[in-house]
Enzyme design. Sequence first.
Site, PDB file in Angstrom:
ATOM      1  CE  LYS A 172      -4.149  -1.842   2.240  1.00  0.00           C
ATOM      2  NZ  LYS A 172      -5.089  -1.698   3.375  1.00  0.00           N
ATOM      3  CG  HIS A 244      -7.250 -10.011   3.090  1.00  0.00           C
ATOM      4  ND1 HIS A 244      -6.320  -9.345   2.311  1.00  0.00           N
ATOM      5  CD2 HIS A 244      -7.220  -9.396   4.293  1.00  0.00           C
ATOM      6  CE1 HIS A 244      -5.777  -8.372   3.013  1.00  0.00           C
ATOM      7  NE2 HIS A 244      -6.298  -8.379   4.216  1.00  0.00           N
ATOM      8  NE  ARG A 247      -2.415  -8.841   4.462  1.00  0.00           N
ATOM      9  CZ  ARG A 247      -1.222  -8.261   4.536  1.00  0.00           C
ATOM     10  NH1 ARG A 247      -0.180  -8.825   3.969  1.00  0.00           N
ATOM     11  NH2 ARG A 247      -1.068  -7.109   5.176  1.00  0.00           N
ATOM     12  CG  HIS A 270      -0.233  -4.898   9.375  1.00  0.00           C
ATOM     13  ND1 HIS A 270      -0.573  -5.920  10.221  1.00  0.00           N
ATOM     14  CD2 HIS A 270      -1.030  -5.054   8.279  1.00  0.00           C
ATOM     15  CE1 HIS A 270      -1.516  -6.663   9.667  1.00  0.00           C
ATOM     16  NE2 HIS A 270      -1.798  -6.153   8.488  1.00  0.00           N
ATOM     17  CE1 TYR A 279      -4.337 -12.056  11.196  1.00  0.00           C
ATOM     18  CE2 TYR A 279      -2.941 -10.135  11.444  1.00  0.00           C
ATOM     19  CZ  TYR A 279      -3.771 -10.919  10.673  1.00  0.00           C
ATOM     20  OH  TYR A 279      -4.038 -10.558   9.387  1.00  0.00           O
TER      21      TYR A 279
END
Length: 298
Positions: A172, A244, A247, A270, A279
């Site tokens: 990103k 996703h 992932r 991230h 997580y």
Amino acid sequence: MNWISCIKSYQSYLKIERGLSKNTIDNYSFDIERLCLFLTKNKIVVSPIKIGEETVQQFIYSVAKEVNPRSQARIISGLKSFFSYLIFEDYRADNPLELIETPKTGRKLPDTLSVEEIDSLIFAIDLTTNEGERNRAMLETLYGCGLRVSELVSLKISDLFFEEGFIKITGKGNKQRFVPIGDLTQKYIQIYRNTIRTHITIQKGFEDTLFLNRRGKQLTRAMIFTIIKSLAIKIDLNKTISPHTLRHSFATHLLENGADLRSIQLMLGHESITTTEIYVHLDRKFLTEVLNSFHPRK
């Protein structure tokens, strides 16, 4: 200034000033276009410079009937960003969404698959076809490296540093990171490259793209979704999954096997570790085992 020119100007700002990816810009633009559609449908003639809080509130009420709170919150956030841009450019003096509250959505835990379920997905791939070898390499890369689907389809051959054990990922905001790649994933990528990709007529501009469709062009994100959902149906997997999901499973399995959050954050790309911390909430049983194993007052 009309809606079309405002949206184009905003898109240029997101691309040049903020360095956002095309997918992110498309998502931001979709929220504004949805508002424009609402105005047209209700025969409301007003420019982005003059639209007021009441009209925007009517739009949000109509959206609330069609989407869940999480999607509603995303639309409000996208519109706030658009009108903040107009203020920044001195087109407006106020943000019509300033007093509109974002619905509380809670923290959604990502869906994950077990190692056995991922193995079943990959074993279900028909390797008698050219696409099968490619699909196996793609799923192994998605899960083995924890990639976003946009990162997978844009992966280049020049991004592969197998001797060093890494691949270079452009994530990103065009931010680059190096992600370790295991021997098994390397093996399946090499099989695809040496036995399938070499026989494809590659279109101009895609010579360096790793994963190609039958026409020798880059795969779309939608195609990856279709491949994974078809495999899920094939093995009767009663879960709603997407690229996703692999992932999320990558990160969860690393955490369960003792990896630290900082390392997972770097591999996932991230920006903030608070994003990775989700997580920690996935497997309470695992956390209990960690406490019982390592705490001195167990």
